[in-house]
Design a protein around this motif. Structure first.
Motif, PDB file in Angstrom:
ATOM      1  N   UNK A 181       0.849  -1.188   0.000  1.00  0.00           N
ATOM      2  CA  UNK A 181       0.000   0.000   0.000  1.00  0.00           C
ATOM      3  C   UNK A 181       0.886   1.240   0.000  1.00  0.00           C
ATOM      4  N   UNK A 182       0.840   1.952  -1.090  1.00  0.00           N
ATOM      5  CA  UNK A 182       1.742   3.083  -1.258  1.00  0.00           C
ATOM      6  C   UNK A 182       1.489   4.220  -0.301  1.00  0.00           C
ATOM      7  N   UNK A 183       0.261   4.317   0.181  1.00  0.00           N
ATOM      8  CA  UNK A 183      -0.032   5.457   1.050  1.00  0.00           C
ATOM      9  C   UNK A 183       0.341   5.186   2.505  1.00  0.00           C
ATOM     10  N   UNK A 184       0.239   3.908   2.890  1.00  0.00           N
ATOM     11  CA  UNK A 184       0.540   3.594   4.288  1.00  0.00           C
ATOM     12  C   UNK A 184       1.986   3.143   4.494  1.00  0.00           C
ATOM     13  N   UNK A 185       2.681   2.970   3.410  1.00  0.00           N
ATOM     14  CA  UNK A 185       4.066   2.494   3.483  1.00  0.00           C
ATOM     15  C   UNK A 185       4.945   3.515   4.214  1.00  0.00           C
ATOM     16  N   UNK A 186       5.774   3.055   5.138  1.00  0.00           N
ATOM     17  CA  UNK A 186       6.647   4.018   5.820  1.00  0.00           C
ATOM     18  C   UNK A 186       7.704   4.587   4.877  1.00  0.00           C
ATOM     19  N   UNK A 187       8.201   5.752   5.235  1.00  0.00           N
ATOM     20  CA  UNK A 187       9.113   6.464   4.352  1.00  0.00           C
ATOM     21  C   UNK A 187      10.415   5.752   4.083  1.00  0.00           C
ATOM     22  N   UNK A 188      10.872   4.950   5.023  1.00  0.00           N
ATOM     23  CA  UNK A 188      12.163   4.299   4.788  1.00  0.00           C
ATOM     24  C   UNK A 188      12.090   3.287   3.663  1.00  0.00           C
ATOM     25  N   UNK A 189      10.877   2.841   3.338  1.00  0.00           N
ATOM     26  CA  UNK A 189      10.779   1.879   2.233  1.00  0.00           C
ATOM     27  C   UNK A 189      10.924   2.545   0.870  1.00  0.00           C
ATOM     28  N   UNK A 190      10.941   3.855   0.838  1.00  0.00           N
ATOM     29  CA  UNK A 190      11.193   4.527  -0.431  1.00  0.00           C
ATOM     30  C   UNK A 190      12.671   4.823  -0.621  1.00  0.00           C
ATOM     31  N   UNK A 191      13.463   4.527   0.391  1.00  0.00           N
ATOM     32  CA  UNK A 191      14.893   4.801   0.280  1.00  0.00           C
ATOM     33  C   UNK A 191      15.258   6.229   0.619  1.00  0.00           C
ATOM     34  N   UNK A 192      14.315   6.985   1.163  1.00  0.00           N
ATOM     35  CA  UNK A 192      14.617   8.396   1.393  1.00  0.00           C
ATOM     36  C   UNK A 192      15.579   8.600   2.554  1.00  0.00           C
ATOM     37  N   UNK A 193      15.759   7.557   3.392  1.00  0.00           N
ATOM     38  CA  UNK A 193      16.701   7.725   4.495  1.00  0.00           C
ATOM     39  C   UNK A 193      18.141   7.703   3.995  1.00  0.00           C
ATOM     40  N   UNK A 194      18.366   7.159   2.816  1.00  0.00           N
ATOM     41  CA  UNK A 194      19.704   7.181   2.253  1.00  0.00           C
ATOM     42  C   UNK A 194      20.703   6.318   2.984  1.00  0.00           C
ATOM     43  N   UNK A 195      20.243   5.223   3.566  1.00  0.00           N
ATOM     44  CA  UNK A 195      21.158   4.287   4.218  1.00  0.00           C
ATOM     45  C   UNK A 195      20.831   2.888   3.694  1.00  0.00           C
ATOM     46  N   UNK A 196      21.764   1.968   3.861  1.00  0.00           N
ATOM     47  CA  UNK A 196      21.472   0.591   3.486  1.00  0.00           C
ATOM     48  C   UNK A 196      21.305  -0.281   4.716  1.00  0.00           C
ATOM     49  N   UNK A 197      21.499   0.289   5.865  1.00  0.00           N
ATOM     50  CA  UNK A 197      21.366  -0.471   7.094  1.00  0.00           C
ATOM     51  C   UNK A 197      20.912   0.513   8.169  1.00  0.00           C
ATOM     52  N   UNK A 198      19.914   0.121   8.931  1.00  0.00           N
ATOM     53  CA  UNK A 198      19.439   1.071   9.921  1.00  0.00           C
ATOM     54  C   UNK A 198      18.420   0.465  10.856  1.00  0.00           C
ATOM     55  N   UNK A 199      18.118   1.182  11.911  1.00  0.00           N
ATOM     56  CA  UNK A 199      17.117   0.741  12.864  1.00  0.00           C
ATOM     57  C   UNK A 199      15.899   1.632  12.732  1.00  0.00           C
ATOM     58  N   UNK A 200      14.713   1.004  12.720  1.00  0.00           N
ATOM     59  CA  UNK A 200      13.484   1.757  12.519  1.00  0.00           C
ATOM     60  C   UNK A 200      12.744   1.851  13.836  1.00  0.00           C
ATOM     61  N   UNK A 201      12.363   3.041  14.198  1.00  0.00           N
ATOM     62  CA  UNK A 201      11.518   3.213  15.377  1.00  0.00           C
ATOM     63  C   UNK A 201      10.401   4.181  15.007  1.00  0.00           C
ATOM     64  N   UNK A 202       9.193   3.809  15.346  1.00  0.00           N
ATOM     65  CA  UNK A 202       8.012   4.607  15.028  1.00  0.00           C
ATOM     66  C   UNK A 202       7.957   4.944  13.545  1.00  0.00           C
ATOM     67  N   UNK A 203       8.363   3.972  12.746  1.00  0.00           N
ATOM     68  CA  UNK A 203       8.239   4.162  11.308  1.00  0.00           C
ATOM     69  C   UNK A 203       9.313   5.023  10.684  1.00  0.00           C
TER      70      UNK A 203
END
Lengths: 513, 305
Positions: free
Chosen positions: A479-501
């Motif tokens: 679901x493109x609207x509910x998908x969290x932002x990190x799934x679009x690659x906007x965080x610019x990392x290849x490894x990371x920890x997700x908290x509260x989306x």
């Protein structure tokens, strides 16, 4: 002349390996490197080596070299040329006509450079291969960060007319500092090249694990396991980043030795950059990829570092037009698709030869069209399948507490379950701790909270992870609207920890610098 | 006989003509829509379909909005706008404040940079934090943000003052001065007869080298080819063979045909404050160094006369 007398001395010394030292053509590294290169690249390399400025380091075998030692080789396949100019002509002719790659490889190794391939040649050949195949190595991006000095902390952050915030890169100083750091530990050959086609400088370090820097010791390959011998570092121009990689050939394992040697070189790099009152260290940027283009996009010198994913519309001009561009009819159309007839026709022609595009749009269901627009909104102009900026692995740890009552977690679940198959592979490599393992502070932080936080990790793998997610959004799987932002690659990392989306970041940092 | 190629060129010609005409029409449309009294007239005159009137009014409105926006952008240089973060998990419901910096050089707007802020603190609603940006890393964004937009720590008592206006102003200064330095470097290169950097790679196609090797120290008796060419005109004036700058144009390197080199340091406003020139054999040339100091513009004239 080739330093023949040098090869007899066997005293440990404190010198770098010079460019002109030669490896025998049968050496494993030489064979491997030359076997990989294409015909075109081999010819252009040979022409480079024959250029006047490089001849010192890449002496070909000429007729004049023959008379002293090996007169008896009369049945040789390649008669040595009279001069470098003659050789240049020969390679020019070879470049003009078609033929196999083997022909050139044999000519170089058995003919014109039968006496050995110099370190300079090997280094340029490997760099050439790297540029031909920019996805051939795995790179880790680091950042040269200033070590905060309590005394000058305020001063470091000052922005004045002549202040500098990036480490200054001066080739000669850097090289002499680096070799001063390294020569007591190992012998190495360095080649530092400013690349013409890409905005970066490459340093190749050929590690020779021996106390000697002589030609003879180079030839004896005493490292019994077949391990990678060279390390690459890349500095994108005008940025604080360093990319590092071990140049392993296909199928070659990176041994612990190789990794250890790379770490030694890596540790020496910030020291070589440091000056009195400006000390640097390498900081991780949580970014590893195989694609050089992706590196230059996410950790490069340009505008795109901190505007990835959907924010990519800000770095090209799709968000804001030129300040003197007053034409509204073309851009406005994209928003008001249901405008007058006249307007839609203007929109279709904007996409160049618009006919096939329109018919495709007509057949598209309104639902699919909506999903496509949602994907457009979330990913912007990024994550196109063929943009060459694919990340092949993206790994996150979910740090939210267990019972997720929020309905919006549904979007995640799809991906998480599909990814279960990828988990076992994660378990296989128990050897090294993952970067995602929780640090002590994080565990402590979790201990304080009431709820249970399981260690859930999701790994996305593929040739272009975010393009894949974009396609899933377009197909309605995610679901493109509910998908969290990190799934679009906007965080610019290849490894990371997700908290509260959201991907966790350090406090007080500015993204992308 | 009309061949397929002929048709292809004809089709291509028609395509370009269509494109020009469409651009022309778009231009005329925006001129028409920008007519000062158009909205009033649309209201007054009778029309056949009410729907069409409404859509026409919409276009006029969009055009006038664009005109207003462009006027602000062109005149102010730094403008702000609001955008919505599509991320459902974004802080502050995805409210994002954008700041746009226009850089104009030589009468055209050459580049636009964006800095996007969010409000991470639910209580202190006026504290801004940089969320995303398109500022190249050679611009000291972090120090600037640190100075003008300090983030108050949760444990700190006193709230830090933030000044978005001062931040925007100093950021714009950094960006514009960077572009001006780049421009000045290009000018120096053309003055020295070195040709444009952008067009150069196409010109020297026989040169197959991958790049410039920085740690190749060539022995003295062998010269690189271009240097030898220069040597034929040895009695004439010594020429500058290369002027190079780093990404931020804070450091210039000049190479002469006789092997002299110079390294110059440029301040942000384009003043050369330090210069070191060395001859082939490593001797300092203090006369040249004195000449070089001053504005970056006119450096080539100062050095060659």
């Amino acid at each position: 002349m080739a330093p023949k007398s040098n090869s007899k001395t066997t005293v440990p010394d404190y010198k770098n390996i010079p460019h002109s030292h030669r490896l025998p053509v049968t050496h494993r590294e030489v064979q491997r490197t030359f076997g990989k290169l294409s015909r075109h690249s081999l010819i252009s390399l040979a022409q480079q080596w024959l250029a006047k400025k490089n001849r010192d380091f890449c002496r070909p075998y000429l007729l004049s070299d023959r008379d002293d030692d090996d007169e008896e080789e009369e049945d040789e396949q390649y008669t040595p040329a009279q001069s470098c100019e003659e050789l240049q002509e020969i390679y020019k002719e070879l470049a003009a006509r078609k033929g196999g790659k083997r022909e050139i490889q044999d000519r170089i190794l058995e003919g014109d450079w039968r006496k050995g391939i110099s370190m300079y040649q090997l280094a340029t050949a490997e760099i050439q291969y790297l540029l031909d195949h920019p996805n051939s190595l795995r790179w880790t991006a680091k950042r040269l960060a200033r070590i905060p000095n309590a005394k000058s902390a305020v001063l470091d952050m000052e922005v004045t007319n002549d202040s500098e915030h990036l480490p200054r890169f001066q080739a000669q100083t850097f090289m002499s500092n680096l070799s001063r750091e390294l020569t007591p530990l190992m012998k190495a050959h360095y080649l530092l090249t400013k690349i013409k086609t890409l905005p970066m400088t490459i340093l190749r370090v050929y590690i020779h694990d021996s106390p000697y820097s002589t030609e003879a010791s180079l030839a004896t390959d005493n490292s019994s396991p077949d391990s990678a011998k060279s390390v690459f570092f890349i500095w994108p121009n005008g940025s604080p980043f360093v990319y590092s990689s071990i140049a392993n050939h296909l199928g070659q394992v990176i041994s612990d030795d190789g990794r250890h040697l790379r770490d030694i070189v890596q540790q020496a790099i910030p020291k070589a950059f440091s000056r009195p009152s400006a000390r640097y260290q390498l900081a991780s940027t949580n970014f590893t990829t195989k694609s050089l283009d992706a590196l230059l996009t996410y950790r490069g010198p340009g505008k795109s570092n901190a505007a990835a994913g959907g924010w990519s519309v800000f770095q090209d001009h799709s968000f804001s037009q030129n300040a003197l561009d007053f034409i509204t009819s073309q851009r406005g159309d994209a928003h008001e698709k249901k405008g007058a007839d006249q307007e839609t026709s203007a929109g279709a022609t904007k996409q160049g030869p618009g006919r096939p595009k329109r018919t495709l749009e007509d057949t598209e269901t309104s639902e699919a069209k909506r999903r496509r627009e949602v994907a457009e909104g979330r990913f912007g102009t990024s994550a196109k399948p063929n943009d060459g900026r694919g990340l092949e692995r993206f790994e996150v740890r979910i740090d939210d507490s267990f019972p997720q009552s929020r309905t919006s977690a549904d979007g995640n679940n799809d991906v998480d379950t599909s990814d279960l198959s990828a988990r076992p592979s994660n378990h296989n490599r128990r050897g090294r701790p993952s970067l995602l393992d929780r640090s002590l502070e994080e565990i402590e932080e979790l201990g304080d909270s009431e709820s249970w936080v399981p260690d859930v990790r999701a790994v996305f793998q593929g040739s272009h992870v975010f393009a894949g997610i974009r396609q899933l959004v377009e197909q309605g799987v995610v679901d493109g609207e509910k998908m969290p932002g990190w799934m679009t690659g906007e965080a610019g990392v290849t490894i990371g920890a997700v908290k509260e989306g959201r991907i966790r970041t350090k406090k007080g940092t500015v993204p992308g610098v | 006989m009309a061949t397929i190629e002929d048709f292809d060129t004809e089709i291509a010609d028609i395509h370009t003509r269509i494109a020009t005409l469409q651009a022309h029409r778009a231009n005329l449309t925006s001129i028409l829509l920008s007519q000062p009294h158009l909205p009033a007239r649309l209201q007054q005159r009778p029309v056949l379909h009410e729907r069409k009137r409404r859509s026409a009014a919409k276009f006029v409105e969009a055009q006038s909005k664009r005109n207003l926006e462009n006027v602000y952008r062109a005149c102010a240089g730094v403008t702000a706008y609001k955008v919505k973060d599509p991320d459902p998990y974004a802080v502050d419901n995805g409210n994002v404040l954008g700041v746009r910096v226009e850089v104009s050089i030589g009468g055209t707007f050459i580049e636009t940079y964006h800095v996007l802020f969010n409000r991470p603190n639910a209580k202190q609603r006026n504290i801004l934090k940089i969320h995303k940006h398109t500022i190249p890393p050679c611009i000291p964004l972090h120090p600037l943000a640190n100075k003008w937009l300090p983030i108050t720590r949760k444990d700190a008592d006193a709230t830090m003052e933030q000044s978005l206006v001062k931040f925007g102003r100093s950021l714009r200064k950094e960006l514009v001065s960077w572009h001006l330095r780049q421009e000045a470097l290009e000018k120096l290169r053309t003055e020295a007869g070195l040709g444009n950097k952008a067009t150069q790679p196409e010109e020297d196609k026989p040169d197959t080298s991958i790049g410039k090797v920085l740690n190749a120290f060539v022995s003295d008796d062998e010269e690189s080819e271009d240097e030898e060419e220069m040597r034929t005109a040895r009695d004439g004036a010594v020429k500058i063979t290369d002027i190079e700058g780093d990404m931020a144009v804070r450091e210039l390197t000049i190479t002469w045909s006789n092997g002299n080199t110079g390294a110059l340091r440029v301040t942000k406003d384009g003043e050369i404050d330090k210069a070191v020139f060395r001859s082939r054999d490593g001797l300092r040339e203090s006369a040249m160094e004195r000449k070089a100091e001053g504005r970056i513009e006119g450096l080539v004239q100062r050095l060659t006369t």
